[in-house]
Every structure is written in C-alpha cells, then in structure tokens.
Design an enzyme around this catalytic site. Structure first.
Site, PDB file in Angstrom:
ATOM      1  N   SER A 140      44.532  47.297  44.818  1.00 42.57           N
ATOM      2  CA  SER A 140      44.715  47.862  46.515  1.00 42.57           C
ATOM      3  C   SER A 140      43.338  48.294  46.894  1.00 42.57           C
ATOM      4  O   SER A 140      42.501  48.537  46.453  1.00 42.57           O
ATOM      5  CB  SER A 140      45.627  48.980  46.663  1.00 42.57           C
ATOM      6  OG  SER A 140      45.572  49.343  48.021  1.00 42.57           O
ATOM      7  N   TYR A 153      48.293  57.858  45.026  1.00 41.95           N
ATOM      8  CA  TYR A 153      48.313  56.481  45.103  1.00 41.95           C
ATOM      9  C   TYR A 153      47.022  55.925  44.734  1.00 41.95           C
ATOM     10  O   TYR A 153      46.757  54.906  44.126  1.00 41.95           O
ATOM     11  CB  TYR A 153      49.185  56.085  46.327  1.00 41.95           C
ATOM     12  CG  TYR A 153      49.034  54.495  46.504  1.00 41.95           C
ATOM     13  CD1 TYR A 153      49.866  53.652  45.399  1.00 41.95           C
ATOM     14  CD2 TYR A 153      48.216  53.806  47.563  1.00 41.95           C
ATOM     15  CE1 TYR A 153      50.063  52.373  45.633  1.00 41.95           C
ATOM     16  CE2 TYR A 153      48.371  52.496  47.538  1.00 41.95           C
ATOM     17  CZ  TYR A 153      49.193  51.608  46.692  1.00 41.95           C
ATOM     18  OH  TYR A 153      49.255  50.607  46.773  1.00 41.95           O
TER      19      TYR A 153
HETATM   20  P1  NDP Z   1      57.330  45.901  47.731  1.00 39.94           P
HETATM   21  O1  NDP Z   1      57.955  47.382  47.840  1.00 39.94           O
HETATM   22  O2  NDP Z   1      58.021  44.931  48.593  1.00 39.94           O
HETATM   23  O3  NDP Z   1      57.503  45.372  46.047  1.00 39.94           O
HETATM   24  C1  NDP Z   1      57.371  46.466  44.967  1.00 39.94           C
HETATM   25  C2  NDP Z   1      57.880  45.630  44.010  1.00 39.94           C
HETATM   26  O4  NDP Z   1      57.801  46.371  42.817  1.00 39.94           O
HETATM   27  C3  NDP Z   1      59.288  45.469  43.905  1.00 39.94           C
HETATM   28  O5  NDP Z   1      59.750  44.235  43.493  1.00 39.94           O
HETATM   29  C4  NDP Z   1      59.921  46.535  42.805  1.00 39.94           C
HETATM   30  O6  NDP Z   1      61.120  46.129  42.377  1.00 39.94           O
HETATM   31  C5  NDP Z   1      58.902  46.781  42.086  1.00 39.94           C
HETATM   32  N1  NDP Z   1      59.021  47.874  41.423  1.00 39.94           N
HETATM   33  C6  NDP Z   1      58.691  49.092  41.661  1.00 39.94           C
HETATM   34  N2  NDP Z   1      58.831  49.952  40.845  1.00 39.94           N
HETATM   35  C7  NDP Z   1      59.121  49.250  39.714  1.00 39.94           C
HETATM   36  C8  NDP Z   1      59.526  49.560  38.424  1.00 39.94           C
HETATM   37  N3  NDP Z   1      59.738  50.937  37.914  1.00 39.94           N
HETATM   38  N4  NDP Z   1      59.779  48.960  37.372  1.00 39.94           N
HETATM   39  C9  NDP Z   1      59.857  47.437  37.808  1.00 39.94           C
HETATM   40  N5  NDP Z   1      59.641  47.035  39.181  1.00 39.94           N
HETATM   41  C10 NDP Z   1      59.389  48.139  40.070  1.00 39.94           C
HETATM   42  O7  NDP Z   1      55.909  46.372  47.780  1.00 39.94           O
HETATM   43  P2  NDP Z   1      54.545  45.005  47.767  1.00 39.94           P
HETATM   44  O8  NDP Z   1      54.987  43.771  47.596  1.00 39.94           O
HETATM   45  O9  NDP Z   1      53.794  45.268  49.013  1.00 39.94           O
HETATM   46  O10 NDP Z   1      53.964  45.701  46.784  1.00 39.94           O
HETATM   47  C11 NDP Z   1      53.519  45.161  45.347  1.00 39.94           C
HETATM   48  C12 NDP Z   1      52.252  45.660  44.808  1.00 39.94           C
HETATM   49  O11 NDP Z   1      50.962  45.516  45.713  1.00 39.94           O
HETATM   50  C13 NDP Z   1      52.322  47.167  44.397  1.00 39.94           C
HETATM   51  O12 NDP Z   1      51.601  47.389  43.295  1.00 39.94           O
HETATM   52  C14 NDP Z   1      51.557  47.809  45.571  1.00 39.94           C
HETATM   53  O13 NDP Z   1      50.918  49.177  45.457  1.00 39.94           O
HETATM   54  C15 NDP Z   1      50.447  46.761  45.930  1.00 39.94           C
HETATM   55  N6  NDP Z   1      49.884  46.782  47.174  1.00 39.94           N
HETATM   56  C16 NDP Z   1      50.729  46.884  48.393  1.00 39.94           C
HETATM   57  C17 NDP Z   1      50.085  46.719  49.652  1.00 39.94           C
HETATM   58  C18 NDP Z   1      50.614  46.650  51.017  1.00 39.94           C
HETATM   59  O14 NDP Z   1      50.014  46.915  51.809  1.00 39.94           O
HETATM   60  N7  NDP Z   1      52.127  46.217  50.899  1.00 39.94           N
HETATM   61  C19 NDP Z   1      48.577  46.986  49.732  1.00 39.94           C
HETATM   62  C20 NDP Z   1      47.767  46.840  48.486  1.00 39.94           C
HETATM   63  C21 NDP Z   1      48.554  46.890  47.345  1.00 39.94           C
HETATM   64  P3  NDP Z   1      62.635  46.883  42.082  1.00 39.94           P
HETATM   65  O15 NDP Z   1      62.673  48.025  43.317  1.00 39.94           O
HETATM   66  O16 NDP Z   1      63.542  46.056  42.242  1.00 39.94           O
HETATM   67  O17 NDP Z   1      62.297  47.571  40.710  1.00 39.94           O
END
Ligand code: NDP
Length: 252
Positions: A140, A153
């Site tokens: 990120s 974070y």
């Molecule tokens: P979302 O919340 O849409 O997706 C997050 C995903 O992570 C979901 O599929 C969720 O699945 C999964 N997840 C969370 N916790 C767990 C766990 N304990 N075990 C398995 N899966 C898990 O967010 P984004 O798509 O935006 O985020 C994806 C990545 O990108 C993250 O690492 C985030 O930090 C990073 N990011 C996002 C930004 C943004 O602005 N959106 C910017 C920079 C980085 P489920 O809940 O079904 O387990």
C-alpha cells in the site's frame, strides 16, 4: 499443463478482480478467503473460461488451518503452482494509538503480516521444486508513507514492503520473482471494513475525487505476470490521478 495461481482474499475487491484477469490469462485458480460462499459464486461465474478452479474457506490468521489447507491441496496443483498473490488484508479502525483497539491491531498484524508469512511458507517449497514462480504482495502507499491515525495499518504494510525486498534476495537463487503493488485510495470494501460497516464514513473517504477501482489493480497484476521470464517488476506504486501522496488529494 495448466499453471495455477493462488489468490488470498479473493472474495472481494482486488482479489476478485485479479481472479477474473488471471482466468482470462489462462491460469487455473485457487481462491482463498473466509467467505467461501462468495468464492463459490466467483468460481461459478468463471468456470466457462477457467475450468480449473478450486475455492477454500480459509482464515489466513489460522496457522494450523493454513498448514492443513496446503497439505491437502492435490500434488498435481502444488507442482504447477506458478503464482501466489498475497492480497488478503485489511485496515481496522482509524485512531491515534492511545485510542486504538488492541483487537484491531492484532487483527491487522495477524492478517496482513503473519497470514502472509504462513501462506508464503506453505507455497514456497512448491515453487522451489520447480525453480520458478512469481509472488506478488499487495502492499500500500501506507507502507511507503505513514499518515495520521494510520499507525498500525501503515506499520503492517511497511513490514510487507521490507519482507518483499528480503524475499526477493532469498529467492533469487531459485528463479522465483517477487513483486509488490502499492495502491493508493481504491474503492472496494476496504473502507467499509475499516469503519466496521459504517457506510457513510466509508463513502466520505472517496468523496470529491475519482478513486482507483479493483480493475486498475488487476490490470497491474496482469502486466506483471505476463512479462517474459527474464523481466521482474519489483514494485509498482499506483495512485488515483487526484492523489499525490498518502495524505494529499485534489477534491472537487
Ligand atoms: P476488500 O475488503 O474488498 O478485500 C479484502 C479481502 O481480504 C477480502 O477478500 C477478505 O475476504 C480478505 N481477508 C481479510 N481478512 C482475511 C483473513 N483473515 N483470511 C482470509 N482472507 C481475509 O479490500 P481490498 O480489495 O481493497 O483489499 C485488498 C488488499 O489491498 C488488502 O491487503 C489491503 O490492505 C490492500 N490495499 C487496499 C487499498 C484500498 O484503498 N482499497 C489501498 C492499498 C492497499 P473475507 O472477508 O471473505 O475473508
């Protein structure tokens, strides 16, 4: 022979968009997240173009569950695992440290950092056996620049940034490429999760400018994985045009 991509956090946001792109690129897919019903729906959507898909309900924080998942993955898939996308992650809360919740901190550290380590450790032997493979860590802008009330974070993402660099060195002798993608503000479920279901707070994050969307990150991944084997993309910082740094936005 089908080459497989393992995507953590494939039930939403970047992970689901990346699954669609990798299906188009001909990968077999191993989809991981806790919300398995979402994975099944995605699997059904993609079956026509990507017949080789398996979905597993997995909490990456659960070390034993990660070990069990990896042990029971068919060896025909292990042997053909070409790509691991470490995407599962979250921000929980946005507070100064003294007002932060320890359970939020633990959730972020356990998911963003320790979960990534558990999954990577499980998958690495399969890539080492092949002396090839690609690992893409989703970091990120928060891992490059701290921002107010981002403390834990930001720390987890900075840790993954450093891990990526060190992994690249360790895996050099084994022909395994290690990349990172560092996005700025992208509208997914990220802010809804961060603000614990408060839709108004989540919406306010993206008010007055055009954020990235999940497809932007998926297209970046497509570029990385379609480079010829002599090319390694180390790190991509991708921001909305209206965002110049972790904290500076041009809003209408
Ligand atoms: P979302 O919340 O849409 O997706 C997050 C995903 O992570 C979901 O599929 C969720 O699945 C999964 N997840 C969370 N916790 C767990 C766990 N304990 N075990 C398995 N899966 C898990 O967010 P984004 O798509 O935006 O985020 C994806 C990545 O990108 C993250 O690492 C985030 O930090 C990073 N990011 C996002 C930004 C943004 O602005 N959106 C910017 C920079 C980085 P489920 O809940 O079904 O387990």
């Amino acid at each position: 022979m089908v080459k497989y991509a393992i995507i953590t956090g494939a039930s939403s946001g970047f992970g689901a968009a990346m699954a669609r792109v990798l299906a188009e690129e001909g990968f077999g897919l191993i989809l991981l997240a806790r919300r398995v019903e979402r994975l099944r729906a995605l699997q059904e959507e993609l079956t026509a173009i990507a017949p080789h898909i398996l979905s597993y309900g997995l909490d990456v924080r659960d070390r034993t569950a990660v070990e069990q998942w990896s042990e029971q993955l068919p060896s025909s898939i292990q042997k053909n695992t070409a790509l691991l996308v470490n995407n599962a992650g979250l921000a929980a809360g946005r507070n100064t440290l003294d007002e932060g919740s320890m359970s939020d901190w633990e959730q972020m550290i356990d998911t963003n950092l320790k979960g990534l380590l558990y999954v990577t450790k499980a998958v690495l032997p399969w890539m080492k056996d092949q002396q090839s493979g690609t690992i893409v860590n989703i970091t990120s802008i928060a891992g490059k620049e701290a921002y107010p009330q981002g403390n834990v974070y930001c720390a987890t993402k900075a840790a993954v940034d450093q891990l990526t660099k060190s992994m690249r060195m360790d895996l050099l002798p084994h022909g395994i490429r290690v990349s990172s993608i560092a996005p700025g503000a992208a509208e997914t479920e990220f802010s809804l999760v961060r603000f614990k279901g408060d839709a108004a707070a989540a919406k306010a994050v993206y008010q007055g400018f055009q954020p990235l969307v999940a497809q932007d990150i998926a297209e970046t991944l497509r570029f990385i994985v379609t480079r010829p084997s002599h090319v390694s993309i180390h790190d991509v910082v991708i921001m909305p045009s209206a965002q110049a740094s972790a904290t500076q936005f041009r809003r209408d």
